[in-house]
Design a protein around this motif. Structure first.
Motif, PDB file in Angstrom:
ATOM      1  N   PRO A  17       0.807  -1.226   0.000  1.00 59.03           N
ATOM      2  CA  PRO A  17       0.000   0.000   0.000  1.00 59.03           C
ATOM      3  C   PRO A  17       0.844   1.282   0.000  1.00 59.03           C
ATOM      4  O   PRO A  17       0.426   2.291  -0.566  1.00 59.03           O
ATOM      5  N   PHE A  18       2.019   1.236   0.594  1.00 58.25           N
ATOM      6  CA  PHE A  18       2.874   2.428   0.614  1.00 58.25           C
ATOM      7  C   PHE A  18       3.411   2.732  -0.785  1.00 58.25           C
ATOM      8  O   PHE A  18       3.449   3.880  -1.206  1.00 58.25           O
ATOM      9  N   GLU A  19       3.811   1.696  -1.501  1.00 56.92           N
ATOM     10  CA  GLU A  19       4.299   1.869  -2.876  1.00 56.92           C
ATOM     11  C   GLU A  19       3.175   2.354  -3.782  1.00 56.92           C
ATOM     12  O   GLU A  19       3.376   3.242  -4.617  1.00 56.92           O
ATOM     13  N   ILE A  20       1.997   1.773  -3.634  1.00 56.28           N
ATOM     14  CA  ILE A  20       0.857   2.190  -4.457  1.00 56.28           C
ATOM     15  C   ILE A  20       0.508   3.651  -4.173  1.00 56.28           C
ATOM     16  O   ILE A  20       0.287   4.430  -5.105  1.00 56.28           O
ATOM     17  N   ALA A  66      -3.446   0.691   3.657  1.00 58.63           N
ATOM     18  CA  ALA A  66      -4.302  -0.016   2.692  1.00 58.63           C
ATOM     19  C   ALA A  66      -5.766   0.395   2.857  1.00 58.63           C
ATOM     20  O   ALA A  66      -6.487   0.598   1.876  1.00 58.63           O
ATOM     21  N   HIS A  67      -6.206   0.530   4.101  1.00 59.85           N
ATOM     22  CA  HIS A  67      -7.579   0.950   4.400  1.00 59.85           C
ATOM     23  C   HIS A  67      -7.852   2.341   3.812  1.00 59.85           C
ATOM     24  O   HIS A  67      -8.867   2.563   3.150  1.00 59.85           O
ATOM     25  N   LEU A 105      -6.454  -6.249  -0.833  1.00 60.09           N
ATOM     26  CA  LEU A 105      -5.193  -5.745  -1.368  1.00 60.09           C
ATOM     27  C   LEU A 105      -4.004  -6.466  -0.737  1.00 60.09           C
ATOM     28  O   LEU A 105      -3.092  -6.908  -1.442  1.00 60.09           O
ATOM     29  N   LEU A 106      -4.015  -6.604   0.565  1.00 56.33           N
ATOM     30  CA  LEU A 106      -2.872  -7.190   1.267  1.00 56.33           C
ATOM     31  C   LEU A 106      -2.733  -8.696   1.049  1.00 56.33           C
ATOM     32  O   LEU A 106      -1.671  -9.261   1.306  1.00 56.33           O
ATOM     33  N   THR A 107      -3.785  -9.339   0.555  1.00 56.30           N
ATOM     34  CA  THR A 107      -3.710 -10.771   0.251  1.00 56.30           C
ATOM     35  C   THR A 107      -3.708 -11.033  -1.256  1.00 56.30           C
ATOM     36  O   THR A 107      -3.814 -12.184  -1.682  1.00 56.30           O
TER      37      THR A 107
END
Length: 136
Positions: A17-20, A66-67, A105-107
């Motif tokens: 999520p940080f890269e996105i 991510a949230h 996203l995380l999975t």
């Protein structure tokens, strides 16, 4: 929601999520938000920001990022705060959607292994156990 997550992962070749956020030009800041707030997403003058409480452990910071990306992708134009009393225990529609988005996203690059429990699967993907209800 599945298409949105899939498109992000394909476009950026990552589920980080940080890269996105970086590649979407969303600024991520870490601040002391107090005891009741874990994160927030807001827009100001066409700029987008994710602010994450700096007192959280790495797993929670990743999940909150991510949230908040979920709010950016699913609820454009609406600024949201991750408040423990509303988001974690009595989540409204937008908060539930953002939580589901974060879990998806995380999975995104991983499937449960044979005989692996949901809790083990989420733990392996660094998702806080409190979010197991959003795994579908």
């Amino acid at each position: 929601m599945d298409d949105t997550v899939s498109n992000l992962v394909k476009r950026f070749k990552t589920n980080d999520p940080f890269e996105i956020a970086l590649r979407l030009n969303i600024s991520v800041w870490y601040e002391n938000l107090g005891d009741g707030t874990r994160g927030l997403y807001y827009r100001k003058l066409r700029r987008r920001f994710i602010v994450i409480h700096n007192g959280l452990d790495e797993e929670w910071q990743r999940f909150i990022c991510a949230h908040e990306l979920g709010h950016d992708r699913l609820h454009p134009g609406i600024s949201r705060f991750w408040l423990d009393e509303h988001s974690l225990y009595n989540a409204g529609k937008y908060e539930r959607q953002a939580n589901k988005f974060a879990v998806k996203l995380l999975t995104a690059y991983d499937d449960p292994k044979k005989d692996e429990s949901i809790r083990e699967y989420l733990s392996r993907n660094q998702i806080p156990m409190e979010m197991d209800q959003y795994f579908i």
